[in-house]
Motif scaffolding. Structure first.
Motif, PDB file in Angstrom:
ATOM      1  N   LEU A  22       1.043  -0.979   0.217  1.00  0.00           N
ATOM      2  CA  LEU A  22      -0.313  -0.130  -0.042  1.00  0.00           C
ATOM      3  C   LEU A  22       0.909   1.391   0.112  1.00  0.00           C
ATOM      4  O   LEU A  22       0.390   2.370  -1.001  1.00  0.00           O
ATOM      5  CB  LEU A  22      -0.840  -0.165   1.142  1.00  0.00           C
ATOM      6  CG  LEU A  22      -2.317  -0.706   0.744  1.00  0.00           C
ATOM      7  CD1 LEU A  22      -3.109  -1.052   2.735  1.00  0.00           C
ATOM      8  CD2 LEU A  22      -3.159  -0.846   0.091  1.00  0.00           C
ATOM      9  N   GLY A  35       1.112   3.881  -2.972  1.00  0.00           N
ATOM     10  CA  GLY A  35       0.570   5.352  -2.885  1.00  0.00           C
ATOM     11  C   GLY A  35       1.473   6.202  -3.509  1.00  0.00           C
ATOM     12  O   GLY A  35       0.876   7.346  -4.010  1.00  0.00           O
ATOM     13  N   TYR A  54      -3.055   9.510  -0.448  1.00  0.00           N
ATOM     14  CA  TYR A  54      -3.916   9.798   1.174  1.00  0.00           C
ATOM     15  C   TYR A  54      -4.217   8.010   1.852  1.00  0.00           C
ATOM     16  O   TYR A  54      -3.471   7.813   3.113  1.00  0.00           O
ATOM     17  CB  TYR A  54      -5.171  10.951   1.496  1.00  0.00           C
ATOM     18  CG  TYR A  54      -4.846  12.156   1.636  1.00  0.00           C
ATOM     19  CD1 TYR A  54      -3.314  12.337   1.749  1.00  0.00           C
ATOM     20  CD2 TYR A  54      -5.509  13.090   0.931  1.00  0.00           C
ATOM     21  CE1 TYR A  54      -2.836  13.423   1.667  1.00  0.00           C
ATOM     22  CE2 TYR A  54      -4.916  14.070   0.778  1.00  0.00           C
ATOM     23  CZ  TYR A  54      -3.810  15.042   0.621  1.00  0.00           C
ATOM     24  OH  TYR A  54      -3.425  16.210   0.456  1.00  0.00           O
ATOM     25  N   LEU A  55      -5.279   7.593   1.429  1.00  0.00           N
ATOM     26  CA  LEU A  55      -5.114   6.304   1.871  1.00  0.00           C
ATOM     27  C   LEU A  55      -4.769   5.261   2.426  1.00  0.00           C
ATOM     28  O   LEU A  55      -4.377   4.087   2.798  1.00  0.00           O
ATOM     29  CB  LEU A  55      -7.025   5.862   1.369  1.00  0.00           C
ATOM     30  CG  LEU A  55      -7.079   4.773   1.602  1.00  0.00           C
ATOM     31  CD1 LEU A  55      -7.964   5.101   2.902  1.00  0.00           C
ATOM     32  CD2 LEU A  55      -9.192   3.997   0.925  1.00  0.00           C
ATOM     33  N   SER A  56      -4.077   5.302   0.397  1.00  0.00           N
ATOM     34  CA  SER A  56      -3.197   3.656   0.684  1.00  0.00           C
ATOM     35  C   SER A  56      -2.299   4.227   1.811  1.00  0.00           C
ATOM     36  O   SER A  56      -1.655   3.280   2.451  1.00  0.00           O
ATOM     37  CB  SER A  56      -2.255   3.280  -0.863  1.00  0.00           C
ATOM     38  OG  SER A  56      -2.220   5.066  -1.466  1.00  0.00           O
ATOM     39  N   ASN A  76      -4.497  13.887  -3.333  1.00  0.00           N
ATOM     40  CA  ASN A  76      -5.373  12.452  -4.015  1.00  0.00           C
ATOM     41  C   ASN A  76      -6.550  12.114  -2.428  1.00  0.00           C
ATOM     42  O   ASN A  76      -4.964  11.003  -1.537  1.00  0.00           O
ATOM     43  CB  ASN A  76      -4.973  12.500  -5.120  1.00  0.00           C
ATOM     44  CG  ASN A  76      -6.074  11.041  -5.804  1.00  0.00           C
ATOM     45  OD1 ASN A  76      -6.550   9.960  -4.939  1.00  0.00           O
ATOM     46  ND2 ASN A  76      -6.757  12.092  -6.838  1.00  0.00           N
ATOM     47  N   TRP A  77      -7.144  11.457  -2.628  1.00  0.00           N
ATOM     48  CA  TRP A  77      -7.727  10.180  -1.942  1.00  0.00           C
ATOM     49  C   TRP A  77      -7.346   8.932  -2.166  1.00  0.00           C
ATOM     50  O   TRP A  77      -6.618   8.485  -1.014  1.00  0.00           O
ATOM     51  CB  TRP A  77      -8.847  10.136  -1.677  1.00  0.00           C
ATOM     52  CG  TRP A  77      -9.474   9.800  -2.521  1.00  0.00           C
ATOM     53  CD1 TRP A  77      -9.826  10.589  -4.163  1.00  0.00           C
ATOM     54  CD2 TRP A  77     -10.055   8.452  -2.989  1.00  0.00           C
ATOM     55  NE1 TRP A  77     -10.550   9.459  -4.908  1.00  0.00           N
ATOM     56  CE2 TRP A  77     -10.553   7.704  -3.886  1.00  0.00           C
ATOM     57  CE3 TRP A  77      -9.681   7.076  -2.215  1.00  0.00           C
ATOM     58  CZ2 TRP A  77     -10.945   6.440  -4.456  1.00  0.00           C
ATOM     59  CZ3 TRP A  77      -9.987   5.935  -2.672  1.00  0.00           C
ATOM     60  CH2 TRP A  77     -10.539   5.679  -4.326  1.00  0.00           C
ATOM     61  N   GLN A  78      -7.056   8.602  -2.928  1.00  0.00           N
ATOM     62  CA  GLN A  78      -6.044   7.605  -3.756  1.00  0.00           C
ATOM     63  C   GLN A  78      -4.449   6.972  -2.709  1.00  0.00           C
ATOM     64  O   GLN A  78      -4.652   6.259  -2.036  1.00  0.00           O
ATOM     65  CB  GLN A  78      -5.925   6.577  -4.691  1.00  0.00           C
ATOM     66  CG  GLN A  78      -6.520   6.726  -5.762  1.00  0.00           C
ATOM     67  CD  GLN A  78      -7.212   7.278  -6.990  1.00  0.00           C
ATOM     68  OE1 GLN A  78      -6.472   6.348  -7.409  1.00  0.00           O
ATOM     69  NE2 GLN A  78      -7.597   7.280  -8.193  1.00  0.00           N
ATOM     70  N   ALA A  96      -1.873   6.074   4.584  1.00  0.00           N
ATOM     71  CA  ALA A  96      -2.336   5.951   5.778  1.00  0.00           C
ATOM     72  C   ALA A  96      -2.394   4.067   6.251  1.00  0.00           C
ATOM     73  O   ALA A  96      -1.821   4.208   7.482  1.00  0.00           O
ATOM     74  CB  ALA A  96      -3.534   6.882   5.866  1.00  0.00           C
ATOM     75  N   VAL A  97      -2.806   4.199   5.434  1.00  0.00           N
ATOM     76  CA  VAL A  97      -3.562   2.507   5.584  1.00  0.00           C
ATOM     77  C   VAL A  97      -2.112   1.474   5.618  1.00  0.00           C
ATOM     78  O   VAL A  97      -1.862   0.732   6.652  1.00  0.00           O
ATOM     79  CB  VAL A  97      -4.157   2.142   4.776  1.00  0.00           C
ATOM     80  CG1 VAL A  97      -4.734   0.319   4.906  1.00  0.00           C
ATOM     81  CG2 VAL A  97      -5.399   2.489   4.539  1.00  0.00           C
TER      82      VAL A  97
END
Length: 517
Positions: A214, A218, A233-235, A229-231, A237-238
């Protein structure tokens, strides 16, 4: 556990089989760097595709290499080593016949699984089988031969790529792997940790595999969708949360794949930090130097590969000598001066602008390659000696796995982060360069979109104005990005030297089944 002399028949078979198998894995990395331009054209791959082709392998290697090391300790080092070689040569053959980018990435994952079982097995077999008094020399010999083959990879890769045969980089692993399997089967005895438990840390493996995947995803998405971009940030962060979870799992697990008590030893901790910084800088530096030579400076792929020959000669001459020095005087001074010299070499290479191609090699790339090569030659064997000498035989496979995992994780992060940075640097420099070219807004956006392909950027179809000026802007922008990447890589080399200065002390083999506190 009984050990054998390095010069005995058994010792020689262990060394030859370990070197052959390790060489397959290491040659893939350096040879692939040189053939990337040919591969990019042949498979119509984007810049992001190239980084995924590199990272698919490194990612599996980084995620599973710790399990590979501990499996060898628990179930038998020779058995797991041979299983890894078999999977690796199957993956290599599949890579050679892959019809497109997606399939190549999938088959590189199979290669990575094999490599994760194979790479820690080679050093673990040497450390647990060769007499302790000759272990540094044995590791130095292994380092010298595997690095020579590794650095010979670009020459072989360049020759095959120029001949349109880049797929043979993968096929060549098959006969080498079969030869290693036959030697191990017939001539090498099994070794394993008879006292340890045989449980496998599956939660830890899943956490680190998904976390690294991840985080890598990212960073590789940044050039395509931008940082905000949310993709991304999300990848990221997780991914970071999963890596933190991995540490928690290892702390609480009764059967950790990475025993955290190993890091109670300052030398083990420092050697792994040094490994991370140095290999991140080394990986990024070599990749972007190869791309610069072929895509911007006008070198053929064979000529690009040949530029690493001085490096190879130094490794042949110095790695075993450096291993002997580490045995005699301890690794500390070598692990300060070596990474510092490697960083200096990368810094020298960062100042190269547009040249007249191979004719200018001796006054442009050669000085930096020499300084860089000297630094790495005096680092590789002492670094391995420091890692393996800071733990007992009980943890030899795990320690080798941790150190190899750190170097591969460094490679994954270097490719992902530096790949994203290079595109951002390239696009930023290109916008400045295009201020001097007459283009409307739509045309300018088309030209800048090519930044994702880095040195392979081509003038978009339909733009007939100032093609030469646009091509020049691409070259200048790549050189600008190359300089920044190389200076960042140099800083990582200097950070590695600092880790050697702060953490590395005299290393004696621990008598306990744990580590020397």
């Amino acid at each position: 556990m009984s050990t054998v002399a390095l010069r005995s028949s058994a010792g020689k078979w262990i060394m030859v089989s370990a070197i052959l198998a390790s060489s397959m894995a290491f040659i893939d990395g350096t040879a692939l760097n040189v053939v990337l331009p040919a591969l990019q054209n042949s498979l119509q791959a984007s810049g992001a595709d190239l980084f995924w082709i590199l990272n698919a392998y490194l990612l599996m290697l980084a995620a599973l290499i710790l399990i590979g090391g501990s499996l060898g300790d628990k179930l038998g080092r020779k058995k797991i080593f041979m299983a890894g070689i078999f999977i690796f040569i199957c993956g290599s053959a599949l890579c050679g016949i892959s019809p497109g980018v997606t399939w190549l990435i999938i088959f590189r994952i199979i290669q990575g699984i094999g490599g994760a079982l194979m790479i820690p097995g080679s050093l673990s077999l040497i450390s647990s089988s060769i007499d302790v008094k000759e272990r540094g020399k044995a590791i130095g010999t292994w380092s010298a031969f595997t690095t020579v083959v590794t650095m010979g990879g670009p020459v072989l890769g360049g020759a095959l790529a120029d001949a349109g045969l880049w797929r043979y980089i993968f096929f060549i692993n098959v006969p080498i792997g079969i030869a290693a399997l036959v030697m191990l089967w017939l001539k090498v005895n099994e070794t394993k940790d008879e006292d340890g438990d045989h449980a496998i840390d599956f939660p830890g493996a899943i956490a680190i595999a998904l976390g690294l995947a991840l985080v890598t995803f990212g960073f590789l998405r940044i050039p395509a969708v931008g940082l905000d971009n949310w993709q991304v940030y999300l990848s990221l962060a997780v991914g970071v949360l999963l890596l933190i979870a991995f540490v928690v799992i290892e702390k609480k697990s009764k059967h950790p794949m990475m025993p955290l008590q190993l890091f109670a030893n300052a030398t083990f901790t420092g050697a792994n930090l040094l490994t991370f910084f140095l290999y991140a800088g080394l990986g990024a530096g070599m990749l972007f130097m190869s791309l610069n030579m072929v895509q911007v400076q006008g070198y053929s792929q064979l000529q690009s590969g040949l530029t690493f020959l001085p490096f190879t000669v130094m490794m042949i001459s110095l790695a075993r000598f450096a291993g002997g020095l580490a045995d005699k005087y301890g690794p500390r001074l070598l692990l300060i001066c070596g990474p510092a010299a490697a960083g200096t070499g990368l810094l020298i290479l960062s100042f190269i602008k547009q040249t007249n191609g191979p004719a200018d090699y001796w006054t442009t790339f050669f000085p930096g390659v020499i300084v860089f090569g000297l630094g790495v030659s005096f680092t590789v064997a002492p670094l391995t000696t420091a890692v393996m000498g800071s733990v007992s035989d009980h943890f030899s496979g795990t320690a080798s796995g941790v150190n190899n995992a750190v170097s591969r994780i460094a490679g994954v992060f270097a490719n992902a982060i530096f790949g994203a940075l290079a595109v951002l640097f390239f696009a930023g420099a290109l916008q400045t360069q295009l201020n001097h070219v007459t283009l409307n807004t739509a045309e300018k956006q088309q030209v800048i979109a090519q930044a994702a392909n880095l040195g392979n950027a081509k003038v978009p179809e339909g733009i007939s104005t100032d093609k030469e000026a646009i091509e020049k802007a691409y070259h200048e922008s790549f050189i600008n990005a190359y300089a920044k990447i190389m200076r960042t890589s140099a800083a990582l080399g200097f950070l590695g030297a600092l880790m050697g200065m702060v953490f590395i002390r005299g290393v004696r083999k621990s008598e306990s089944p744990e580590v020397r506190k």
